[in-house]
Design a protein around this motif. Structure first.
Motif, PDB file in Angstrom:
ATOM      1  N   UNK A  58      32.947   9.180  24.962  1.00  0.00           N
ATOM      2  CA  UNK A  58      32.369   8.629  23.749  1.00  0.00           C
ATOM      3  C   UNK A  58      31.274   7.619  24.002  1.00  0.00           C
ATOM      4  N   UNK A  59      30.741   7.596  25.218  1.00  0.00           N
ATOM      5  CA  UNK A  59      29.683   6.641  25.568  1.00  0.00           C
ATOM      6  C   UNK A  59      28.345   7.364  25.517  1.00  0.00           C
ATOM      7  N   UNK A  65      20.082  10.352  29.529  1.00  0.00           N
ATOM      8  CA  UNK A  65      20.168  10.799  30.926  1.00  0.00           C
ATOM      9  C   UNK A  65      19.189  10.091  31.853  1.00  0.00           C
ATOM     10  N   UNK A  66      17.980   9.785  31.354  1.00  0.00           N
ATOM     11  CA  UNK A  66      16.994   9.122  32.223  1.00  0.00           C
ATOM     12  C   UNK A  66      17.461   7.725  32.627  1.00  0.00           C
ATOM     13  N   UNK A  67      18.258   7.085  31.778  1.00  0.00           N
ATOM     14  CA  UNK A  67      18.793   5.761  32.119  1.00  0.00           C
ATOM     15  C   UNK A  67      19.777   5.871  33.283  1.00  0.00           C
ATOM     16  N   UNK A  68      20.614   6.909  33.252  1.00  0.00           N
ATOM     17  CA  UNK A  68      21.545   7.137  34.360  1.00  0.00           C
ATOM     18  C   UNK A  68      20.761   7.387  35.647  1.00  0.00           C
ATOM     19  N   UNK A 119      26.417  11.954  33.157  1.00  0.00           N
ATOM     20  CA  UNK A 119      26.111  11.915  31.727  1.00  0.00           C
ATOM     21  C   UNK A 119      27.167  12.671  30.928  1.00  0.00           C
ATOM     22  N   UNK A 120      27.601  13.818  31.461  1.00  0.00           N
ATOM     23  CA  UNK A 120      28.624  14.598  30.771  1.00  0.00           C
ATOM     24  C   UNK A 120      29.950  13.871  30.699  1.00  0.00           C
ATOM     25  N   UNK A 121      30.333  13.213  31.819  1.00  0.00           N
ATOM     26  CA  UNK A 121      31.597  12.490  31.828  1.00  0.00           C
ATOM     27  C   UNK A 121      31.562  11.314  30.859  1.00  0.00           C
TER      28      UNK A 121
END
Length: 245
Positions: A21-22, A26-29, A14-16
């Motif tokens: 810019x995306x 987080x729950x989707x990841x 999520x951080x990367x």
């Protein structure tokens, strides 16, 4: 990106993505990683060095050399072992010439001492000092003990042993004028007995390795009439306090 880095946790992914810019929840990841058969939080299943030390404490001794110089100008090498669970220390010996034969014999004596005491050991932590010969590891392996070497310049991997080395220097070696090897051996025997039988350890709730914490005194009269005696070791370098008979 996910397939190339299966060890990444979902928060790092999520951080990367955020730095690119995306925007994505987080729950989707988390769900995507699960659908791909990847652990969304692999670090939770990994075992750290600290986890290993805690889980194996009852079967985990560590060893190290201490260097000191006596008053006759001779450099001495002290080999000692400490048990992680009990903090019991065994001073295996001291010599001016730590040859492979001497170290190997000291380890044989250590293994026999463990057998006599009914102790089991599965691992032995040591650093990469050249004074530890390959024959030493073979002797330990025959006894069912695997040698674990610490990383280069990483003394914290052997922190309990290093802590004892500091205590031995501060409480004994830096406070004594040691004439020769014979005098050093005598001082080390006294300190070993003091450390195992009397010295209180915070990590053991103020017990000593071979002495449990006594029951607290609840009678006010006994506290008022305490009669304490002091025993000096090594001419007063070490003090032991106990109830007078």
């Amino acid at each position: 990106m996910v397939r190339e880095n299966p060890g990444w946790g979902y928060r790092r992914v999520h951080g990367e993505l955020t730095t690119l810019g995306i925007e994505i929840v987080p729950s989707t990841i988390w769900e995507i990683l699960k659908q791909e058969g990847l652990d969304p939080a692999p670090e939770r299943a990994s075992t750290t060095w600290a986890d290993f030390l805690r889980s194996q404490a009852n079967a985990l001794p560590a060893c190290d050399f201490i260097e000191t110089i006596t008053l006759n100008g001779q450099r001495q090498y002290v080999l000692a072992v400490i048990e992680h669970a009990t903090r019991r220390v065994r001073v295996l010996g001291t010599t001016a010439h730590p040859s492979a034969t001497w170290v190997s014999q000291a380890m044989k004596n250590f293994v026999m001492d463990l057998d006599d005491a009914g102790c089991r050991a599965r691992y032995l932590i040591r650093d990469r000092d050249e004074k530890f010969p390959a024959l030493m590891d073979e002797i330990l392996a025959e006894a069912g003990i695997k040698t674990l070497c610490t990383g280069i310049r990483m003394p914290r991997m052997n922190s309990i042993m290093e802590r004892w080395v500091q205590s031995c220097r501060r409480e004994l070696l830096d406070r004594c004028l040691l004439w020769n090897e014979h005098h050093l051996r005598h001082a080390l025997r006294e300190y070993e007995h003091f450390y195992n039988q009397h010295r209180a350890h915070q990590g053991l709730n103020q017990a000593a390795p071979l002495r449990p914490v006594p029951a607290p005194i609840t009678d006010p009269k006994r506290i008022t009439d305490l009669n304490i005696c002091r025993r000096d070791r090594l001419g007063g370098v070490l003090h032991e306090y106990s109830h007078a008979a």
